[in-house]
Design an enzyme around this catalytic site. Structure first.
Site, PDB file in Angstrom:
ATOM      1  N   GLN A 193      -4.126  -2.380  -4.125  1.00 15.99           N
ATOM      2  CA  GLN A 193      -2.831  -2.550  -3.459  1.00 15.99           C
ATOM      3  C   GLN A 193      -1.720  -2.328  -4.474  1.00 15.99           C
ATOM      4  OE1 GLN A 193      -2.963  -6.086  -0.412  1.00 15.99           O
ATOM      5  NE2 GLN A 193      -4.302  -6.594  -2.116  1.00 15.99           N
ATOM      6  N   ALA A 208      -8.280 -13.248 -14.175  1.00 18.26           N
ATOM      7  CA  ALA A 208      -9.090 -12.030 -14.047  1.00 18.26           C
ATOM      8  C   ALA A 208      -9.669 -11.586 -15.386  1.00 18.26           C
ATOM      9  CB  ALA A 208      -8.227 -10.913 -13.457  1.00 18.26           C
ATOM     10  N   CYS A 264      13.683  18.264  -6.455  1.00 20.38           N
ATOM     11  CA  CYS A 264      12.237  18.402  -6.264  1.00 20.38           C
ATOM     12  C   CYS A 264      11.783  19.661  -6.992  1.00 20.38           C
ATOM     13  CB  CYS A 264      11.933  18.530  -4.764  1.00 20.38           C
ATOM     14  SG  CYS A 264      10.241  19.074  -4.413  1.00 20.38           S
ATOM     15  N   ASN A 292     -10.357 -14.878  -8.242  1.00 21.45           N
ATOM     16  CA  ASN A 292      -8.924 -15.096  -8.062  1.00 21.45           C
ATOM     17  C   ASN A 292      -8.459 -16.344  -8.809  1.00 21.45           C
ATOM     18  OD1 ASN A 292      -7.033 -13.429  -6.455  1.00 21.45           O
ATOM     19  ND2 ASN A 292      -6.367 -15.430  -5.685  1.00 21.45           N
ATOM     20  N   LEU A 293      -7.198 -16.337  -9.230  1.00 23.43           N
ATOM     21  CA  LEU A 293      -6.690 -17.509  -9.962  1.00 23.43           C
ATOM     22  C   LEU A 293      -6.591 -18.724  -9.056  1.00 23.43           C
ATOM     23  CD1 LEU A 293      -5.556 -18.316 -12.757  1.00 23.43           C
ATOM     24  CD2 LEU A 293      -3.274 -17.806 -11.895  1.00 23.43           C
ATOM     25  N   ASP A 294      -6.077 -18.483  -7.839  1.00 23.79           N
ATOM     26  CA  ASP A 294      -5.940 -19.583  -6.861  1.00 23.79           C
ATOM     27  C   ASP A 294      -6.727 -19.224  -5.609  1.00 23.79           C
ATOM     28  OD1 ASP A 294      -2.651 -18.919  -7.747  1.00 23.79           O
ATOM     29  OD2 ASP A 294      -3.751 -20.648  -8.533  1.00 23.79           O
ATOM     30  N   ASP A 327       0.822   0.197  -9.887  1.00 20.08           N
ATOM     31  CA  ASP A 327       0.799   0.530 -11.320  1.00 20.08           C
ATOM     32  C   ASP A 327      -0.397   1.448 -11.594  1.00 20.08           C
ATOM     33  OD1 ASP A 327      -0.481  -2.765 -11.654  1.00 20.08           O
ATOM     34  OD2 ASP A 327      -1.664  -0.967 -12.062  1.00 20.08           O
ATOM     35  N   ARG A 346      10.802  -0.950 -12.325  1.00 19.88           N
ATOM     36  CA  ARG A 346       9.364  -1.234 -12.395  1.00 19.88           C
ATOM     37  C   ARG A 346       8.614  -0.063 -13.034  1.00 19.88           C
ATOM     38  NH1 ARG A 346       7.383  -2.971  -6.677  1.00 19.88           N
ATOM     39  NH2 ARG A 346       5.484  -3.484  -7.811  1.00 19.88           N
ATOM     40  N   HIS A 392      -1.264   1.555  -1.443  1.00 17.07           N
ATOM     41  CA  HIS A 392       0.183   1.346  -1.290  1.00 17.07           C
ATOM     42  C   HIS A 392       0.988   2.361  -2.088  1.00 17.07           C
ATOM     43  CE1 HIS A 392      -0.609  -3.123  -0.204  1.00 17.07           C
ATOM     44  NE2 HIS A 392      -0.925  -2.278   0.752  1.00 17.07           N
TER      45      HIS A 392
HETATM   46  P1  NAD Z   1       2.099  -5.657   8.145  1.00 17.28           P
HETATM   47  O1  NAD Z   1       2.101  -6.975   7.442  1.00 17.28           O
HETATM   48  O2  NAD Z   1       3.163  -5.463   9.192  1.00 17.28           O
HETATM   49  O3  NAD Z   1       0.657  -5.419   8.664  1.00 17.28           O
HETATM   50  C1  NAD Z   1       0.183  -4.050   8.775  1.00 17.28           C
HETATM   51  C2  NAD Z   1      -0.767  -4.054   9.951  1.00 17.28           C
HETATM   52  O4  NAD Z   1      -1.582  -5.207   9.929  1.00 17.28           O
HETATM   53  C3  NAD Z   1      -0.009  -4.060  11.274  1.00 17.28           C
HETATM   54  O5  NAD Z   1      -0.752  -3.247  12.193  1.00 17.28           O
HETATM   55  C4  NAD Z   1      -0.068  -5.512  11.709  1.00 17.28           C
HETATM   56  O6  NAD Z   1      -0.150  -5.613  13.125  1.00 17.28           O
HETATM   57  C5  NAD Z   1      -1.388  -5.956  11.141  1.00 17.28           C
HETATM   58  N1  NAD Z   1      -1.322  -7.383  10.837  1.00 17.28           N
HETATM   59  C6  NAD Z   1      -0.307  -8.022  10.216  1.00 17.28           C
HETATM   60  N2  NAD Z   1      -0.582  -9.342  10.134  1.00 17.28           N
HETATM   61  C7  NAD Z   1      -1.801  -9.511  10.700  1.00 17.28           C
HETATM   62  C8  NAD Z   1      -2.648 -10.628  10.935  1.00 17.28           C
HETATM   63  N3  NAD Z   1      -2.278 -11.877  10.570  1.00 17.28           N
HETATM   64  N4  NAD Z   1      -3.855 -10.429  11.533  1.00 17.28           N
HETATM   65  C9  NAD Z   1      -4.226  -9.196  11.895  1.00 17.28           C
HETATM   66  N5  NAD Z   1      -3.487  -8.095  11.735  1.00 17.28           N
HETATM   67  C10 NAD Z   1      -2.288  -8.270  11.135  1.00 17.28           C
HETATM   68  O7  NAD Z   1       2.280  -4.522   7.099  1.00 17.28           O
HETATM   69  P2  NAD Z   1       3.588  -4.514   6.297  1.00 17.28           P
HETATM   70  O8  NAD Z   1       3.749  -5.883   5.744  1.00 17.28           O
HETATM   71  O9  NAD Z   1       4.641  -3.955   7.210  1.00 17.28           O
HETATM   72  O10 NAD Z   1       3.338  -3.535   5.099  1.00 17.28           O
HETATM   73  C11 NAD Z   1       2.817  -2.239   5.367  1.00 17.28           C
HETATM   74  C12 NAD Z   1       2.140  -1.816   4.119  1.00 17.28           C
HETATM   75  O11 NAD Z   1       3.111  -1.578   3.073  1.00 17.28           O
HETATM   76  C13 NAD Z   1       1.218  -2.929   3.633  1.00 17.28           C
HETATM   77  O12 NAD Z   1       0.016  -2.381   3.215  1.00 17.28           O
HETATM   78  C14 NAD Z   1       2.027  -3.503   2.475  1.00 17.28           C
HETATM   79  O13 NAD Z   1       1.187  -4.096   1.526  1.00 17.28           O
HETATM   80  C15 NAD Z   1       2.692  -2.261   1.918  1.00 17.28           C
HETATM   81  N6  NAD Z   1       3.799  -2.678   1.048  1.00 17.28           N
HETATM   82  C16 NAD Z   1       3.837  -2.186  -0.230  1.00 17.28           C
HETATM   83  C17 NAD Z   1       4.843  -2.630  -1.057  1.00 17.28           C
HETATM   84  C18 NAD Z   1       4.910  -2.156  -2.468  1.00 17.28           C
HETATM   85  O14 NAD Z   1       5.916  -2.355  -3.159  1.00 17.28           O
HETATM   86  N7  NAD Z   1       3.824  -1.543  -2.912  1.00 17.28           N
HETATM   87  C19 NAD Z   1       5.808  -3.521  -0.628  1.00 17.28           C
HETATM   88  C20 NAD Z   1       5.722  -3.973   0.677  1.00 17.28           C
HETATM   89  C21 NAD Z   1       4.696  -3.564   1.517  1.00 17.28           C
HETATM   90  N1  APR Z   2      -6.055 -13.547 -12.501  1.00 20.68           N
HETATM   91  C1  APR Z   2      -6.526 -13.504 -11.220  1.00 20.68           C
HETATM   92  N2  APR Z   2      -5.751 -13.683 -10.129  1.00 20.68           N
HETATM   93  C2  APR Z   2      -4.444 -13.906 -10.338  1.00 20.68           C
HETATM   94  C3  APR Z   2      -3.867 -13.976 -11.634  1.00 20.68           C
HETATM   95  C4  APR Z   2      -4.745 -13.783 -12.739  1.00 20.68           C
HETATM   96  N3  APR Z   2      -4.312 -13.838 -14.001  1.00 20.68           N
HETATM   97  N4  APR Z   2      -2.547 -14.245 -11.505  1.00 20.68           N
HETATM   98  C5  APR Z   2      -2.304 -14.326 -10.176  1.00 20.68           C
HETATM   99  N5  APR Z   2      -3.439 -14.153  -9.481  1.00 20.68           N
HETATM  100  C6  APR Z   2      -3.626 -14.168  -8.031  1.00 20.68           C
HETATM  101  C7  APR Z   2      -2.783 -15.214  -7.342  1.00 20.68           C
HETATM  102  O1  APR Z   2      -3.552 -16.415  -7.221  1.00 20.68           O
HETATM  103  C8  APR Z   2      -2.543 -14.562  -5.979  1.00 20.68           C
HETATM  104  O2  APR Z   2      -3.591 -14.905  -5.079  1.00 20.68           O
HETATM  105  O3  APR Z   2      -3.181 -12.919  -7.563  1.00 20.68           O
HETATM  106  C9  APR Z   2      -2.639 -13.072  -6.266  1.00 20.68           C
HETATM  107  C10 APR Z   2      -1.291 -12.388  -6.241  1.00 20.68           C
HETATM  108  O4  APR Z   2      -0.886 -12.389  -4.890  1.00 20.68           O
HETATM  109  P1  APR Z   2       0.431 -11.560  -4.470  1.00 20.68           P
HETATM  110  O5  APR Z   2       1.515 -11.870  -5.418  1.00 20.68           O
HETATM  111  O6  APR Z   2       0.605 -11.814  -3.005  1.00 20.68           O
HETATM  112  O7  APR Z   2       0.025 -10.053  -4.723  1.00 20.68           O
HETATM  113  P2  APR Z   2      -0.830  -9.159  -3.733  1.00 20.68           P
HETATM  114  O8  APR Z   2      -1.888  -9.984  -3.068  1.00 20.68           O
HETATM  115  O9  APR Z   2      -1.241  -7.967  -4.513  1.00 20.68           O
HETATM  116  O10 APR Z   2       0.236  -8.686  -2.632  1.00 20.68           O
HETATM  117  C11 APR Z   2      -0.276  -7.764  -1.624  1.00 20.68           C
HETATM  118  O11 APR Z   2       1.915  -7.434  -0.688  1.00 20.68           O
HETATM  119  O12 APR Z   2       4.153  -7.176  -1.144  1.00 20.68           O
HETATM  120  C12 APR Z   2       3.008  -6.512  -0.747  1.00 20.68           C
HETATM  121  O13 APR Z   2       2.348  -4.311  -1.066  1.00 20.68           O
HETATM  122  C13 APR Z   2       2.653  -5.489  -1.760  1.00 20.68           C
HETATM  123  O14 APR Z   2       0.560  -4.898  -2.735  1.00 20.68           O
HETATM  124  C14 APR Z   2       1.384  -6.005  -2.383  1.00 20.68           C
HETATM  125  C15 APR Z   2       0.799  -6.782  -1.247  1.00 20.68           C
END
Ligand code: NAD
Ligand code: APR
Length: 230
Positions: free
Chosen positions: A85, A213, A130, A195-197, A88, A53, A103
């Site tokens: 979130q 977007a 490092c 949002n798209l959807d 990139d 990535r 994130h």
């Molecule tokens: P999580 O989904 O477990 O939720 C984090 C917190 O939110 C926890 O305290 C949980 O209790 C609370 N929570 C979860 N679902 C809830 C709901 N329905 N209502 C109210 N509170 C709720 O967090 P995660 O999925 O373990 O991920 C932790 C962090 O890492 C998140 O911010 C996630 O986006 C991030 N992450 C990043 C990547 C990446 O590649 N950038 C990948 C995966 C996760």
């Molecule tokens: N323009 C606007 N919105 C878009 C477009 C577009 N061209 N294409 C997709 N979308 C919307 C989709 O409708 C969807 O609601 O973007 C959203 C993408 O959702 P996810 O794939 O779930 O991505 P995201 O919401 O960023 O995920 C949140 O989850 O896995 C973890 O940490 C990771 O940051 C990520 C977090």
């Protein structure tokens, strides 16, 4: 003003979203790979996931949505905070300066031995040293499932005072980002979704616009700037 962005704002730059794609990478669900457990079990697989990535970033660029938010920051300055979130760096490459990566960042390496963070554009899978402490304990500087997102104090402070909360390109499925709109609503702050959807939080927003977007964000920024200049 607080603008939350998710994978959807980078989709038209060619970076697949988490849930819109076929959801698999090398036969693995990204959300299974992005965990401390996966890194402990198979660090080479997790490094490969993020090295691929990170190298893909060099092949893409910011799109009109990222550029529109940079244009908005030129006018609003410190009155705008972009909370993303995404890991990139497309917001920064479009010119945004006030970006909080809750994130983490793909182009950053975190040394688990000395806690130093280093800008990093190359691979980590070969265990480079490092630059600070010389150990070979660098990992992707990305918040995995089960880990604590970055900057929550600053985000809550910004949400407390903001005059508008806007969410762009996120499914609203992952917490704590998914709760930001409820926090804004509880504060009586106007909320807008681009949002798209429909997302998991669409019904919480005062207004939700549907579309890509690259069309919605520039049009909305033009509206804001027209009001701003009156
Ligand atoms: P999580 O989904 O477990 O939720 C984090 C917190 O939110 C926890 O305290 C949980 O209790 C609370 N929570 C979860 N679902 C809830 C709901 N329905 N209502 C109210 N509170 C709720 O967090 P995660 O999925 O373990 O991920 C932790 C962090 O890492 C998140 O911010 C996630 O986006 C991030 N992450 C990043 C990547 C990446 O590649 N950038 C990948 C995966 C996760
Ligand atoms: N323009 C606007 N919105 C878009 C477009 C577009 N061209 N294409 C997709 N979308 C919307 C989709 O409708 C969807 O609601 O973007 C959203 C993408 O959702 P996810 O794939 O779930 O991505 P995201 O919401 O960023 O995920 C949140 O989850 O896995 C973890 O940490 C990771 O940051 C990520 C977090």
């Amino acid at each position: 003003m607080v603008v939350l962005t998710g994978a959807g704002i980078s989709a038209e730059s060619g970076l697949p979203t988490f849930r819109d794609a076929d959801g698999l990478w090398e036969g693995h669900d990204p959300m299974q790979v992005a965990t401390p457990e996966a890194y402990a079990t198979d660090p080479a697989l997790v490094h490969r996931f993020y090295d691929e990535r990170r190298s893909a970033l060099a092949r893409v660029g910011p799109n009109a949505a990222h550029s529109a938010l940079a244009r908005l920051e030129e006018a609003l300055g410190d009155d705008l905070l972009v909370v993303t979130q995404n890991i990139d760096d497309l917001h920064e490459r479009a010119g945004s300066r006030r970006v909080l990566h809750m994130h983490g960042r793909l182009r950053s390496a975190w040394c688990t031995a000395c806690d130093a963070r280093h800008d990093w554009i190359g691979p980590l899978g070969h265990h480079p040293a490092c630059p600070d402490c010389g150990t070979r304990e660098l990992r992707p500087d990305v918040v995995w499932f089960g880990e604590v997102p970055h900057g929550m104090d600053r985000i809550e402070e910004a949400l407390w005072d903001c005059d508008l909360f806007v969410s762009i390109g996120t499914s609203g499925l992952v917490y704590p980002a998914a709760a930001f709109v409820q926090y804004a609503v509880a504060r009586g702050t106007p909320t807008l979704e681009l949002n798209l959807d429909a997302s998991d939080g669409t019904s919480d927003f005062d207004e939700s616009r549907r579309g890509p977007a690259t069309r919605l964000v520039p049009a909305w920024v033009d509206e804001v700037l027209a009001d701003y200049r009156r």
